[in-house]
Design a protein around this motif. Structure first.
Motif, PDB file in Angstrom:
ATOM      1  N   UNK A 297     -40.048  26.901 -22.055  1.00 39.27           N
ATOM      2  CA  UNK A 297     -40.081  25.446 -22.632  1.00 39.27           C
ATOM      3  C   UNK A 297     -40.237  24.603 -22.538  1.00 39.27           C
ATOM      4  N   UNK A 298     -40.303  23.222 -23.196  1.00 39.38           N
ATOM      5  CA  UNK A 298     -41.579  22.519 -22.511  1.00 39.38           C
ATOM      6  C   UNK A 298     -40.210  21.085 -22.078  1.00 39.38           C
ATOM      7  N   UNK A 299     -40.222  20.518 -20.867  1.00 39.60           N
ATOM      8  CA  UNK A 299     -39.653  19.523 -20.475  1.00 39.60           C
ATOM      9  C   UNK A 299     -40.596  17.786 -20.684  1.00 39.60           C
ATOM     10  N   UNK A 300     -40.143  16.999 -21.351  1.00 38.91           N
ATOM     11  CA  UNK A 300     -40.727  15.959 -21.956  1.00 38.91           C
ATOM     12  C   UNK A 300     -40.243  14.728 -20.654  1.00 38.91           C
ATOM     13  N   UNK A 301     -39.529  14.590 -19.859  1.00 39.08           N
ATOM     14  CA  UNK A 301     -39.112  13.735 -19.144  1.00 39.08           C
ATOM     15  C   UNK A 301     -38.452  14.743 -17.846  1.00 39.08           C
ATOM     16  N   UNK A 302     -39.583  15.817 -17.405  1.00 39.31           N
ATOM     17  CA  UNK A 302     -39.010  16.608 -15.894  1.00 39.31           C
ATOM     18  C   UNK A 302     -38.113  15.849 -14.837  1.00 39.31           C
ATOM     19  N   UNK A 303     -37.268  16.434 -14.768  1.00 42.16           N
ATOM     20  CA  UNK A 303     -36.467  15.535 -13.208  1.00 42.16           C
ATOM     21  C   UNK A 303     -37.317  15.195 -12.729  1.00 42.16           C
ATOM     22  N   UNK A 304     -36.946  14.646 -11.408  1.00 41.66           N
ATOM     23  CA  UNK A 304     -37.398  14.161 -10.453  1.00 41.66           C
ATOM     24  C   UNK A 304     -36.960  13.395  -9.015  1.00 41.66           C
ATOM     25  N   UNK A 305     -35.563  14.417  -8.752  1.00 49.25           N
ATOM     26  CA  UNK A 305     -34.863  14.584  -7.891  1.00 49.25           C
ATOM     27  C   UNK A 305     -35.386  14.984  -6.621  1.00 49.25           C
ATOM     28  N   UNK A 306     -35.031  15.290  -5.612  1.00 48.68           N
ATOM     29  CA  UNK A 306     -35.530  15.665  -4.759  1.00 48.68           C
ATOM     30  C   UNK A 306     -35.905  17.183  -4.682  1.00 48.68           C
ATOM     31  N   UNK A 307     -34.745  17.585  -5.291  1.00 47.01           N
ATOM     32  CA  UNK A 307     -35.563  19.156  -5.021  1.00 47.01           C
ATOM     33  C   UNK A 307     -36.253  19.520  -6.393  1.00 47.01           C
ATOM     34  N   UNK A 308     -37.004  18.260  -7.344  1.00 45.04           N
ATOM     35  CA  UNK A 308     -37.470  18.610  -8.601  1.00 45.04           C
ATOM     36  C   UNK A 308     -39.062  18.991  -8.670  1.00 45.04           C
ATOM     37  N   UNK A 309     -39.396  19.842  -9.096  1.00 44.02           N
ATOM     38  CA  UNK A 309     -40.691  20.786  -9.203  1.00 44.02           C
ATOM     39  C   UNK A 309     -42.146  19.781  -9.629  1.00 44.02           C
ATOM     40  N   UNK A 310     -41.859  19.164 -10.683  1.00 43.08           N
ATOM     41  CA  UNK A 310     -43.049  17.483 -10.875  1.00 43.08           C
ATOM     42  C   UNK A 310     -43.553  17.317  -9.866  1.00 43.08           C
ATOM     43  N   UNK A 311     -42.788  16.099  -9.162  1.00 43.53           N
ATOM     44  CA  UNK A 311     -43.250  15.736  -8.318  1.00 43.53           C
ATOM     45  C   UNK A 311     -43.758  16.383  -7.395  1.00 43.53           C
ATOM     46  N   UNK A 312     -43.143  17.181  -6.432  1.00 45.36           N
ATOM     47  CA  UNK A 312     -44.353  18.699  -5.587  1.00 45.36           C
ATOM     48  C   UNK A 312     -45.186  19.029  -5.684  1.00 45.36           C
ATOM     49  N   UNK A 313     -45.575  19.064  -7.468  1.00 48.32           N
ATOM     50  CA  UNK A 313     -46.570  19.735  -7.607  1.00 48.32           C
ATOM     51  C   UNK A 313     -47.532  18.830  -8.239  1.00 48.32           C
ATOM     52  N   UNK A 314     -47.634  17.147  -8.778  1.00 42.89           N
ATOM     53  CA  UNK A 314     -48.396  17.151  -8.897  1.00 42.89           C
ATOM     54  C   UNK A 314     -48.859  16.159  -7.293  1.00 42.89           C
ATOM     55  N   UNK A 315     -48.129  15.953  -6.023  1.00 42.21           N
ATOM     56  CA  UNK A 315     -48.331  16.224  -4.925  1.00 42.21           C
ATOM     57  C   UNK A 315     -49.877  16.580  -4.050  1.00 42.21           C
ATOM     58  N   UNK A 316     -49.193  17.916  -4.671  1.00 44.47           N
ATOM     59  CA  UNK A 316     -49.839  19.110  -3.942  1.00 44.47           C
ATOM     60  C   UNK A 316     -50.994  19.646  -4.817  1.00 44.47           C
ATOM     61  N   UNK A 317     -51.052  18.952  -5.454  1.00 49.98           N
ATOM     62  CA  UNK A 317     -52.745  18.827  -6.538  1.00 49.98           C
ATOM     63  C   UNK A 317     -53.599  17.396  -5.550  1.00 49.98           C
ATOM     64  N   UNK A 318     -52.736  17.104  -5.154  1.00 48.18           N
ATOM     65  CA  UNK A 318     -53.719  16.018  -4.708  1.00 48.18           C
ATOM     66  C   UNK A 318     -53.440  13.942  -4.924  1.00 48.18           C
ATOM     67  N   UNK A 319     -52.409  14.241  -5.847  1.00 44.90           N
ATOM     68  CA  UNK A 319     -52.261  12.803  -6.572  1.00 44.90           C
ATOM     69  C   UNK A 319     -51.097  12.340  -5.755  1.00 44.90           C
ATOM     70  N   UNK A 320     -51.190  10.776  -5.449  1.00 43.92           N
ATOM     71  CA  UNK A 320     -49.987   9.877  -5.155  1.00 43.92           C
ATOM     72  C   UNK A 320     -49.198   9.477  -6.541  1.00 43.92           C
ATOM     73  N   UNK A 321     -47.652  10.089  -6.346  1.00 47.46           N
ATOM     74  CA  UNK A 321     -47.502   9.252  -7.858  1.00 47.46           C
ATOM     75  C   UNK A 321     -47.028   8.029  -8.177  1.00 47.46           C
ATOM     76  N   UNK A 322     -47.482   7.023  -7.137  1.00 44.32           N
ATOM     77  CA  UNK A 322     -47.075   5.583  -7.542  1.00 44.32           C
ATOM     78  C   UNK A 322     -48.724   5.284  -7.734  1.00 44.32           C
TER      79      UNK A 322
END
Length: 336
Positions: A297-322
């Motif tokens: 499935x595709x989540x078009x607005x994924x969770x951004x909670x403390x346990x959510x994967x999306x922000x962790x994977x973005x940060x791990x890829x080397x990008x700052x969320x802000x």
């Protein structure tokens, strides 16, 4: 230059209302590190009313202003909006249609792409049309004896099935069926959530997720992360968010060959581009024991909670969320 008036919407009044509030806090903390934005956060309740966190009622007008019921509070012009709403009306495309109508720029996928991804049946038809493999399924449009017989036949063929309300998010209205006698009751429950139901073959596989997002004009797909559930369970709503959840999340999946990892990322980008997604999505896959890749499935607005994967994977890829937010918003409104 004056700050951009950024409206942060959250809530929605549905099953994921509280999760949306948690995600909105992540956006707040990220936006607070930038001096480019003046942020107003509003909650959308189950009646479709907007209000501030302290309960002050207001409306988003077609003049792109927040007008408060309290006449003493001046109208607040809106330059940009982040619809941080999981499920209806955010991921369904409904609220994006209104933004389009009043020509208000917004963060995230557009209306049609959101709607296509949110409906599990429509999404699977798109996956197949794009040549992206996905789980075998049948489609049910009403609860009757024929629907029960079709599901029982699928159960006999596959040995176990997942019954899913076609238009719900975050595993809401999803049921694993291992006992044939339970099918009628499960279908009844699923149809209470949506007018259409999809019945899928149960896939015993690794659950892998890819964060896909646009940054500096390019579509980025991270290395796959992995959800590891407790034995004989699936990643239900409770497993995702309960404090006593036994599920484990690995930001980078272990023991995954570079070839398989790249194929999954290629499929993710193909789905993102082919379905005209925008800004961000989390795309979930199964990887079977014989290394068959299936888009779940595709989540078009994924969770951004403390346990959510999306922000962790973005940060791990080397990008700052802000910095990512500033880049995306700056391509729609002038931040210079």
């Amino acid at each position: 230059m004056p700050k951009i008036n950024l409206l942060l919407l959250c809530g929605g009044g549905g099953a994921e209302h509280d999760i949306s509030l948690m995600s909105a806090r992540f956006f707040e903390s990220s936006l607070a590190t930038s001096d480019k934005f003046s942020v107003l956060k509003l909650v959308l309740d189950e009646r479709g009313h907007y209000h501030t966190e302290d309960g002050k009622l207001c409306d988003l007008t077609n003049r792109r202003e927040i007008r408060f019921e309290d006449d003493n509070t001046p109208a607040w012009p809106v330059d940009y909006v982040i619809p941080c709403i999981h499920g209806f009306p955010g991921e369904t495309g409904d609220i994006q249609s209104y933004f389009n109508l009043i020509q208000l720029p917004y963060f995230g996928c557009e209306s049609e792409a959101s709607s296509n991804c949110f409906n599990k049946i429509t999404a699977k038809m798109w996956f197949s049309a794009l040549g992206v493999p996905n789980t075998p399924y049948i489609f049910l449009h009403q609860l009757d004896d024929d629907a029960i017989k079709q599901t029982e036949a699928a159960f006999d063929l596959w040995g176990s099935v997942f019954v899913k309300a076609a238009s719900q998010g975050s595993s809401v209205g999803c049921y694993k069926v291992d006992v044939k006698a339970n099918i009628a009751n499960v279908l009844n429950d699923a149809f209470s959530y949506a007018p259409y139901v999809v019945v899928e073959q149960t896939i015993r596989a690794r659950e892998l997720e890819v964060a896909v997002y646009e940054y500096q004009g390019e579509v980025v797909a991270t290395l796959p992360g992995e959800i590891i559930c407790d034995s004989n369970t699936f990643y239900s709503f409770e497993e995702k968010y309960a404090k006593n959840s036994k599920a484990r999340t690995d930001v980078v999946a272990e023991n995954l060959s570079p070839e398989l990892s790249q194929q999954i990322r290629d499929y993710a980008i193909k789905a993102f581009k082919g379905m005209k997604l925008r800004h961000l999505s989390r795309i979930d896959f199964f990887l079977t024991q014989d290394n068959q890749i299936l888009l779940n499935e595709i989540n078009t607005f994924p969770g951004l909670t403390p346990i959510s994967m999306f922000p962790k994977m973005l940060q791990n890829h080397g990008h700052d969320f802000t910095e990512y937010l500033i880049d995306v918003i700056g391509r729609q409104v002038d931040l210079s």
